[in-house]
Scaffold this motif. Structure first.
Motif, PDB file in Angstrom:
ATOM      1  N   LYS A   1      12.836  11.929  -1.790  1.00 53.13           N
ATOM      2  CA  LYS A   1      12.287  10.889  -0.859  1.00 53.13           C
ATOM      3  C   LYS A   1      12.137   9.602  -1.564  1.00 53.13           C
ATOM      4  CE  LYS A   1      11.485  11.172   3.025  1.00 53.13           C
ATOM      5  NZ  LYS A   1      12.170  11.043   4.258  1.00 53.13           N
ATOM      6  N   ASP A   2      11.342   9.576  -2.782  1.00 48.89           N
ATOM      7  CA  ASP A   2      11.042   8.595  -3.511  1.00 48.89           C
ATOM      8  C   ASP A   2      11.884   7.679  -4.118  1.00 48.89           C
ATOM      9  OD1 ASP A   2       9.049   6.904  -4.741  1.00 48.89           O
ATOM     10  OD2 ASP A   2       9.259   8.118  -6.551  1.00 48.89           O
ATOM     11  N   THR A   3      13.064   8.243  -4.733  1.00 52.61           N
ATOM     12  CA  THR A   3      14.302   7.733  -5.626  1.00 52.61           C
ATOM     13  C   THR A   3      15.423   7.527  -4.685  1.00 52.61           C
ATOM     14  OG1 THR A   3      15.204   9.829  -6.481  1.00 52.61           O
ATOM     15  CG2 THR A   3      13.303   8.695  -7.590  1.00 52.61           C
ATOM     16  N   GLY A   4      15.859   8.427  -3.602  1.00 52.12           N
ATOM     17  CA  GLY A   4      17.037   8.275  -2.794  1.00 52.12           C
ATOM     18  C   GLY A   4      18.154   8.827  -3.778  1.00 52.12           C
ATOM     19  N   SER A   5      18.032   9.381  -4.964  1.00 49.17           N
ATOM     20  CA  SER A   5      18.989   9.741  -5.858  1.00 49.17           C
ATOM     21  C   SER A   5      18.760  11.112  -6.251  1.00 49.17           C
ATOM     22  CB  SER A   5      18.944   8.848  -7.156  1.00 49.17           C
ATOM     23  OG  SER A   5      19.744   9.796  -8.151  1.00 49.17           O
ATOM     24  N   ALA A   6      19.894  12.055  -5.835  1.00 46.31           N
ATOM     25  CA  ALA A   6      19.664  13.451  -6.221  1.00 46.31           C
ATOM     26  C   ALA A   6      19.715  13.631  -7.368  1.00 46.31           C
ATOM     27  CB  ALA A   6      20.880  14.167  -5.608  1.00 46.31           C
ATOM     28  N   ALA A   7      20.332  12.674  -8.310  1.00 47.06           N
ATOM     29  CA  ALA A   7      20.494  13.023  -9.920  1.00 47.06           C
ATOM     30  C   ALA A   7      19.189  12.533 -10.573  1.00 47.06           C
ATOM     31  CB  ALA A   7      21.353  11.966 -10.694  1.00 47.06           C
ATOM     32  N   ASP A   8      18.330  11.602 -10.032  1.00 48.85           N
ATOM     33  CA  ASP A   8      17.026  11.309 -10.506  1.00 48.85           C
ATOM     34  C   ASP A   8      15.913  12.332  -9.908  1.00 48.85           C
ATOM     35  OD1 ASP A   8      17.866   9.301 -11.705  1.00 48.85           O
ATOM     36  OD2 ASP A   8      17.259   7.869 -10.283  1.00 48.85           O
TER      37      ASP A   8
ATOM     38  N   ARG B   1      26.846  22.988   3.152  1.00 44.23           N
ATOM     39  CA  ARG B   1      26.662  21.717   3.647  1.00 44.23           C
ATOM     40  C   ARG B   1      27.248  21.526   4.912  1.00 44.23           C
ATOM     41  NH1 ARG B   1      29.093  17.855   1.305  1.00 44.23           N
ATOM     42  NH2 ARG B   1      27.611  16.158   2.099  1.00 44.23           N
ATOM     43  N   ALA B   2      28.450  22.238   4.909  1.00 47.11           N
ATOM     44  CA  ALA B   2      29.180  22.243   6.265  1.00 47.11           C
ATOM     45  C   ALA B   2      28.422  22.717   7.444  1.00 47.11           C
ATOM     46  CB  ALA B   2      30.654  22.780   6.153  1.00 47.11           C
ATOM     47  N   LEU B   3      27.470  23.541   7.165  1.00 49.11           N
ATOM     48  CA  LEU B   3      26.637  23.988   8.141  1.00 49.11           C
ATOM     49  C   LEU B   3      25.325  22.978   8.748  1.00 49.11           C
ATOM     50  CD1 LEU B   3      25.801  27.879   6.616  1.00 49.11           C
ATOM     51  CD2 LEU B   3      27.324  26.944   8.560  1.00 49.11           C
ATOM     52  N   GLY B   4      25.288  21.965   7.728  1.00 50.24           N
ATOM     53  CA  GLY B   4      24.488  21.134   8.230  1.00 50.24           C
ATOM     54  C   GLY B   4      23.452  20.105   7.239  1.00 50.24           C
ATOM     55  N   PRO B   5      22.996  20.828   6.222  1.00 51.80           N
ATOM     56  CA  PRO B   5      22.317  20.060   5.309  1.00 51.80           C
ATOM     57  C   PRO B   5      23.291  19.207   4.352  1.00 51.80           C
ATOM     58  CG  PRO B   5      21.993  22.416   5.083  1.00 51.80           C
ATOM     59  CD  PRO B   5      23.155  22.354   5.906  1.00 51.80           C
ATOM     60  N   ALA B   6      22.684  17.952   4.367  1.00 53.38           N
ATOM     61  CA  ALA B   6      23.372  16.856   3.447  1.00 53.38           C
ATOM     62  C   ALA B   6      23.485  17.168   1.965  1.00 53.38           C
ATOM     63  CB  ALA B   6      22.996  15.697   3.771  1.00 53.38           C
ATOM     64  N   THR B   7      22.123  17.850   1.543  1.00 51.15           N
ATOM     65  CA  THR B   7      21.984  17.927   0.090  1.00 51.15           C
ATOM     66  C   THR B   7      21.727  19.454  -0.138  1.00 51.15           C
ATOM     67  OG1 THR B   7      21.103  15.859  -0.205  1.00 51.15           O
ATOM     68  CG2 THR B   7      20.562  17.221  -1.874  1.00 51.15           C
ATOM     69  N   VAL B   8      22.184  19.899  -1.184  1.00 51.47           N
ATOM     70  CA  VAL B   8      21.979  21.523  -1.510  1.00 51.47           C
ATOM     71  C   VAL B   8      21.621  21.784  -3.064  1.00 51.47           C
ATOM     72  CG1 VAL B   8      22.975  23.794  -1.777  1.00 51.47           C
ATOM     73  CG2 VAL B   8      23.514  22.514   0.428  1.00 51.47           C
ATOM     74  N   LEU B   9      20.563  21.892  -3.287  1.00 47.07           N
ATOM     75  CA  LEU B   9      19.912  22.404  -4.674  1.00 47.07           C
ATOM     76  C   LEU B   9      19.990  23.734  -4.835  1.00 47.07           C
ATOM     77  CD1 LEU B   9      18.606  21.136  -7.165  1.00 47.07           C
ATOM     78  CD2 LEU B   9      16.342  21.872  -5.976  1.00 47.07           C
ATOM     79  N   VAL B  10      21.075  24.000  -5.847  1.00 47.08           N
ATOM     80  CA  VAL B  10      20.983  25.526  -6.124  1.00 47.08           C
ATOM     81  C   VAL B  10      20.173  25.751  -7.332  1.00 47.08           C
ATOM     82  CG1 VAL B  10      22.681  27.166  -6.677  1.00 47.08           C
ATOM     83  CG2 VAL B  10      23.314  25.491  -5.164  1.00 47.08           C
ATOM     84  N   THR B  11      19.357  26.794  -7.602  1.00 46.62           N
ATOM     85  CA  THR B  11      18.313  26.872  -8.446  1.00 46.62           C
ATOM     86  C   THR B  11      18.988  28.250  -9.187  1.00 46.62           C
ATOM     87  OG1 THR B  11      16.803  28.312  -7.200  1.00 46.62           O
ATOM     88  CG2 THR B  11      16.481  25.869  -7.431  1.00 46.62           C
ATOM     89  N   SER B  12      18.321  28.571 -10.440  1.00 43.17           N
ATOM     90  CA  SER B  12      18.647  29.620 -11.049  1.00 43.17           C
ATOM     91  C   SER B  12      19.946  29.894 -11.337  1.00 43.17           C
ATOM     92  CB  SER B  12      18.071  31.188 -10.406  1.00 43.17           C
ATOM     93  OG  SER B  12      16.641  30.974 -10.566  1.00 43.17           O
ATOM     94  N   VAL B  13      20.885  28.662 -11.564  1.00 35.89           N
ATOM     95  CA  VAL B  13      22.403  28.892 -11.779  1.00 35.89           C
ATOM     96  C   VAL B  13      22.716  29.789 -12.634  1.00 35.89           C
ATOM     97  CG1 VAL B  13      24.552  27.631 -12.247  1.00 35.89           C
ATOM     98  CG2 VAL B  13      22.809  26.967 -10.511  1.00 35.89           C
TER      99      VAL B  13
ATOM    100  N   GLY C   1      27.079  14.539  -0.679  1.00 33.05           N
ATOM    101  CA  GLY C   1      28.527  14.115  -0.296  1.00 33.05           C
ATOM    102  C   GLY C   1      29.053  13.154  -1.264  1.00 33.05           C
ATOM    103  N   ASP C   2      28.266  12.634  -2.328  1.00 36.53           N
ATOM    104  CA  ASP C   2      28.404  11.654  -3.170  1.00 36.53           C
ATOM    105  C   ASP C   2      28.790  11.895  -4.400  1.00 36.53           C
ATOM    106  OD1 ASP C   2      28.034   9.493  -1.145  1.00 36.53           O
ATOM    107  OD2 ASP C   2      25.827   9.471  -1.791  1.00 36.53           O
ATOM    108  N   GLY C   3      28.628  13.407  -4.671  1.00 36.14           N
ATOM    109  CA  GLY C   3      28.895  14.075  -6.125  1.00 36.14           C
ATOM    110  C   GLY C   3      27.982  15.346  -6.152  1.00 36.14           C
ATOM    111  N   ALA C   4      28.050  15.792  -7.441  1.00 37.78           N
ATOM    112  CA  ALA C   4      27.193  16.947  -7.963  1.00 37.78           C
ATOM    113  C   ALA C   4      26.900  16.941  -9.291  1.00 37.78           C
ATOM    114  CB  ALA C   4      28.337  18.231  -7.774  1.00 37.78           C
ATOM    115  N   TRP C   5      25.624  17.321  -9.564  1.00 38.55           N
ATOM    116  CA  TRP C   5      24.812  16.964 -10.800  1.00 38.55           C
ATOM    117  C   TRP C   5      24.330  18.259 -11.247  1.00 38.55           C
ATOM    118  CZ3 TRP C   5      25.020  13.785  -6.511  1.00 38.55           C
ATOM    119  CH2 TRP C   5      25.191  12.588  -6.810  1.00 38.55           C
ATOM    120  N   LEU C   6      24.452  18.419 -12.515  1.00 39.45           N
ATOM    121  CA  LEU C   6      23.771  19.871 -13.289  1.00 39.45           C
ATOM    122  C   LEU C   6      22.905  19.344 -14.435  1.00 39.45           C
ATOM    123  CD1 LEU C   6      24.577  22.874 -13.117  1.00 39.45           C
ATOM    124  CD2 LEU C   6      26.089  22.332 -15.346  1.00 39.45           C
ATOM    125  N   VAL C   7      21.909  20.072 -14.355  1.00 40.04           N
ATOM    126  CA  VAL C   7      20.957  20.082 -15.412  1.00 40.04           C
ATOM    127  C   VAL C   7      20.502  21.333 -15.940  1.00 40.04           C
ATOM    128  CG1 VAL C   7      18.756  20.445 -13.868  1.00 40.04           C
ATOM    129  CG2 VAL C   7      18.574  18.950 -16.251  1.00 40.04           C
TER     130      VAL C   7
END
Length: 287
Positions: A234-241, A174-186, A203-209
């Motif tokens: 884009k549709d919800t504005g929520s990383a968790a949703d 995130r420090a390189l530029g992206p505001a949101t990082v989605l890590v798959t195959s965790v 920047g607002d938090g982190a969520w795991l599914v």
């Protein structure tokens, strides 16, 4: 939403744009696919036919779309498998043109480089271009855990890792530029062996599914994940949703594919779960 999607194409099966375009369309979005390769099938078969598209030809296609005045209405740019390191410059130029025409547009980069099973399977010149050129202009980055380790030069992430270490690597990216990082195959230390997870970090938090781990290898699952997460964010504005909806649809596609006994993703058969995700998997805030 209108999406400029710059990535690979295969005639047989579903990876790259062949995995991303239909799900986005099924959600009601317009997609402008630009091809970086035009292969008969994905390279996981060990043999394929068809060309890498020269970077200048890819640039010409992007330029032609811009000449139609389309960039003013473009809401998102999505990129995946690049084919050659020169494509990175084409993508960065396309993002700049789109954002100049529509500052509200976002760019999602799926940094396709490899996975923990196969290792790095792209041209060795491509990963450095991601870090130096592409990632700094991305708003959303969707690496798998192996790729996250590759980007941050952290070999430990190629195997089971502490959640704190995965979060730290995501923040480094995130420090390189992206505001949101989605890590798959965790693959997280302490998690049951029969599950697989995705982690969204902002920047607002982190969520795991967490979803069940299915006994299969599915080429293209990362491509559909990046596309769906982009659309839902884009549709919800929520990383968790967005995480909940994406995990539900991708699991449904994989389960349909496994049950069919076929190798290629069953996107058409599972289209109902793409259009209306059940959101059956709980999303846990971990930071």
């Amino acid at each position: 939403m209108r999406v400029l999607s710059i990535q690979s194409h295969v005639a047989y099966g579903h990876v790259g744009n062949s995995a991303a375009v239909f799900p986005l369309q099924r959600l009601g979005h317009e997609v402008w696919p630009v091809l970086t390769v035009n292969f008969s099938n994905h390279t996981g078969y060990g043999a394929w036919r068809g060309p890498l598209i020269p970077a200048d030809d890819v640039r010409e296609v992007v330029t032609g779309i811009g000449e139609r005045g389309a960039f003013e209405t473009c809401d998102a740019v999505l990129s995946g498998y690049q084919g050659s390191p020169e494509i990175a410059d084409v993508i960065v130029d396309a993002v700049a043109q789109v954002k100049a025409a529509n500052p509200a547009a976002t760019y999602t980069c799926d940094p396709v480089m490899g996975n923990a099973t196969s290792g790095c399977f792209v041209n060795p010149a491509i990963p450095p271009k991601y870090r130096s050129t592409v990632i700094p202009v991305a708003d959303v980055l969707t690496p798998n855990q192996f790729e996250l380790g590759f980007i941050t030069d952290n070999d430990a992430l190629s195997g089971a890792s502490a959640l704190a270490d995965i979060l730290a690597a995501a923040e480094e990216v995130r420090a390189l530029g992206p505001a949101t990082v989605l890590v798959t195959s965790v693959i997280r230390e302490g998690a049951p062996e029969d599950v697989i997870e995705m982690l969204a970090v902002t920047g607002d938090g982190a969520w795991l599914v967490t979803t069940p781990r299915l006994p299969m290898k599915a080429n293209g699952s990362g491509d559909i994940t990046a596309a769906l997460f982009t659309a839902h964010l884009k549709d919800t504005g929520s990383a968790a949703d967005a995480l909940a909806r994406t995990a539900s649809s991708v699991f449904a596609v994989l389960k349909e594919t496994l049950d069919s006994g076929e190798r290629e993703l069953r996107l058409v058969a599972a289209q109902g779960a793409i259009a209306a995700p059940a959101c059956e998997f709980e999303v846990e805030q971990v930071r």
